[in-house]
Design a protein around this motif. Structure first.
Motif, PDB file in Angstrom:
ATOM      1  N   MET A   1       0.843  -1.190   0.000  1.00 51.66           N
ATOM      2  CA  MET A   1       0.000   0.000   0.000  1.00 51.66           C
ATOM      3  C   MET A   1       0.886   1.252   0.000  1.00 51.66           C
ATOM      4  O   MET A   1       1.822   1.356   0.770  1.00 51.66           O
ATOM      5  CB  MET A   1      -0.905  -0.006   1.224  1.00 51.66           C
ATOM      6  N   VAL A   6      -2.291   6.277   1.964  1.00 48.07           N
ATOM      7  CA  VAL A   6      -2.677   6.277   3.371  1.00 48.07           C
ATOM      8  C   VAL A   6      -2.835   7.710   3.883  1.00 48.07           C
ATOM      9  O   VAL A   6      -3.800   8.038   4.584  1.00 48.07           O
ATOM     10  CB  VAL A   6      -1.631   5.521   4.212  1.00 48.07           C
ATOM     11  N   ARG A 183      -3.713   3.022   7.991  1.00 50.49           N
ATOM     12  CA  ARG A 183      -3.246   1.953   7.100  1.00 50.49           C
ATOM     13  C   ARG A 183      -4.038   0.667   7.333  1.00 50.49           C
ATOM     14  O   ARG A 183      -4.461   0.007   6.379  1.00 50.49           O
ATOM     15  CB  ARG A 183      -1.753   1.707   7.333  1.00 50.49           C
ATOM     16  N   GLN A 187      -6.537  -0.825   4.634  1.00 48.50           N
ATOM     17  CA  GLN A 187      -6.319  -2.188   4.150  1.00 48.50           C
ATOM     18  C   GLN A 187      -7.598  -3.008   4.276  1.00 48.50           C
ATOM     19  O   GLN A 187      -7.939  -3.771   3.368  1.00 48.50           O
ATOM     20  CB  GLN A 187      -5.193  -2.841   4.957  1.00 48.50           C
ATOM     21  N   ARG A 188      -8.296  -2.825   5.380  1.00 42.73           N
ATOM     22  CA  ARG A 188      -9.565  -3.551   5.557  1.00 42.73           C
ATOM     23  C   ARG A 188     -10.595  -3.094   4.536  1.00 42.73           C
ATOM     24  O   ARG A 188     -11.329  -3.918   3.965  1.00 42.73           O
ATOM     25  CB  ARG A 188     -10.090  -3.304   6.978  1.00 42.73           C
ATOM     26  N   GLU A 190      -9.927  -1.844   1.582  1.00 44.50           N
ATOM     27  CA  GLU A 190      -9.507  -2.359   0.278  1.00 44.50           C
ATOM     28  C   GLU A 190      -9.875  -3.830   0.121  1.00 44.50           C
ATOM     29  O   GLU A 190     -10.266  -4.265  -0.962  1.00 44.50           O
ATOM     30  CB  GLU A 190      -7.998  -2.170   0.094  1.00 44.50           C
ATOM     31  N   ASP A 191      -9.746  -4.592   1.209  1.00 43.68           N
ATOM     32  CA  ASP A 191     -10.151  -6.000   1.147  1.00 43.68           C
ATOM     33  C   ASP A 191     -11.646  -6.114   0.863  1.00 43.68           C
ATOM     34  O   ASP A 191     -12.076  -6.954   0.057  1.00 43.68           O
ATOM     35  CB  ASP A 191      -9.818  -6.703   2.470  1.00 43.68           C
TER      36      ASP A 191
END
Length: 456
Positions: A1, A6, A183, A187-188, A190-191
């Motif tokens: 990432m 971020v 971040r 990330q969560r 994006e998942d």
């Protein structure tokens, strides 16, 4: 990432705003508290000087100059923090711990501030700031009592410095913590977005993993997955009904078509055209049912066992050869840019996909138009298939709708026969091969790009 991703995220900006606001609030609160403390300290300082002057006045009135000298000596032995000076009417020193009557700045109500020159009035003290007050005694004598306020100045500098350093440290720690928190959150997200993207592409059986999510995020995923379950169930019901209808009616229609073929052989010349028309109508209905059943099979993944390694370029060239005579009849300029590209896939289904795409291009491109068919390699191990024509194209608002079953543009309903299943079949084939299809403006006309394998 990426770090920039971020830092520009909503989560980080929210955390940054919160940390900055909290740091400023803490700084203001501490500054106010210190201001109150400093004010009270200075009030106590002044009160002590006033009380000391009253004591000196009483001693002078009772014991005179000798009493003042004795009192000052007693205070020195007790290591008092006060500085004293008794001067005559000409401000000449009589006794005291100060060397001479100082220069001062009066800042109101009889209070005196003795600045840097105070260091020269007291031996052995390199820096000294005094606040003092004087009193006129009998016989023209002047008495002065002073206290140093270096302590409060030094504590002021210390507190301000500490507050600034604390705020800077809070900002740095808050930003570092905010970065990692953002971040993790990003990330969560994006998942979740990746899962939703796969679902949007047609994989309705996929669900968003719960992972280690807690609280509102977990409940959001649970509700979203529940909504997908209901949607998939409804769509499965609709597809099952349409597939069952197609399957159940195909057999009687096939028998009807066979009976009509026999009747056509026995009919006289006057009834022959009518019987022939009925046979053609049955063929169209059967073709529609067969297309529905094939789409259902593809969406169920029943053809994946027939995957093999073959040359996609050669396959497309065969389809172009098949449609070249028809294009010549319509005076269409058919251009091909085909290279050999090896790919794993279902050859028959990809052949049918290219037939549908090129057939649409030939059908909707007016006489004298152009059609470009190209095959390009994608890395690693992919292929880009393109069919571009100079026809009327498809409005951008309808480019997603044309992949729905039985959807047809209003402008083409009366001019070109069809069932509206061609592009639905194309998308089903592309989805089964884990590819992507895009409809673009060819200026004029439509440009269809199919990416299979590789990076796209």
């Amino acid at each position: 990432m990426k770090i920039f991703q971020v830092l520009t995220s909503i989560a980080f900006r929210y955390m940054f705003t919160y940390v900055v606001g909290l740091s400023i609030a803490v700084f203001i609160s501490m500054a106010v508290l210190y201001g109150v403390f400093a004010y009270n300290y200075f009030e106590d300082l002044q009160e002590s000087i006033v009380e000391e002057l009253e004591t000196l006045t009483i001693v002078y009135e009772g014991q005179g100059v000798a009493g003042i000298e004795e009192y000052i000596q007693d205070q020195q032995r007790q290591q008092s923090s006060f500085f004293y000076l008794l001067a005559d009417a000409d401000y000449t020193k009589v006794t005291g711990t100060l060397k001479a009557w100082p220069e001062y700045r009066e800042f109101g109500d009889g209070w005196l501030s003795i600045g840097r020159q105070a260091a020269g009035l007291v031996g052995g003290v390199p820096t000294l700031e005094l606040v003092a007050r004087s009193e006129l005694l009998s016989n023209g004598y002047h008495v002065m009592a002073a206290l140093r306020y270096n302590d409060i100045l030094e504590s002021n500098q210390l507190v301000v410095s500490t507050l600034l350093r604390t705020m800077i440290a809070t900002l740095i720690l808050g930003l570092v913590g905010g970065y990692f928190s953002a971040r993790f959150t990003l990330q969560r997200i994006e998942d979740i977005n990746a899962g939703i993207s796969n679902i949007v592409k047609g994989d309705l059986g996929q669900r968003i993993p719960l992972g280690d999510s807690e609280g509102n995020v977990r409940q959001l995923i649970v509700n979203f997955n529940s909504m997908l379950d209901q949607t998939q169930s409804l769509m499965h019901g609709v597809r099952t009904v349409s597939d069952n209808i197609a399957h159940d009616l195909r057999t009687p229609l096939t028998r009807m078509r066979n009976h009509l073929s026999l009747l056509q052989q026995e009919a006289d010349s006057d009834d022959m055209p009518r019987v022939q028309l009925l046979v053609e109508e049955c063929d169209e209905i059967l073709a529609t049912f067969n297309a529905l059943l094939r789409i259902a099979q593809l969406e169920a993944g029943n053809r994946i066992t027939s995957f093999a390694h073959f040359d996609v370029g050669a396959l497309v060239a065969d389809v172009v050869d098949l449609y070249e005579p028809l294009a010549q009849d319509k005076e269409l300029q058919l251009t091909q840019e085909i290279v050999a590209v090896e790919l794993d896939g279902d050859r028959d289904l990809l052949f049918q996909m290219m037939v549908n795409l090129i057939d649409n291009a030939v059908k909707y491109t007016p006489a004298g138009g152009t059609i470009l068919i190209s095959v390009k390699a994608l890395r690693p191990g992919g292929v880009l298939l393109t069919v571009a024509d100079s026809g009327p194209g498809i409005p951008s608002a309808d480019r997603e709708n044309v992949f729905r079953r039985f959807f047809r543009l209003e402008s083409s309903r009366g001019e070109h026969p069809g069932s509206g299943l061609g592009l639905s079949l194309v998308r089903a084939v592309v989805t089964m091969h884990h590819g992507r299809i895009q409809l673009k403006d060819n200026g004029p006309g439509l440009r269809v790009e199919v990416s299979l394998g590789g990076e796209y």
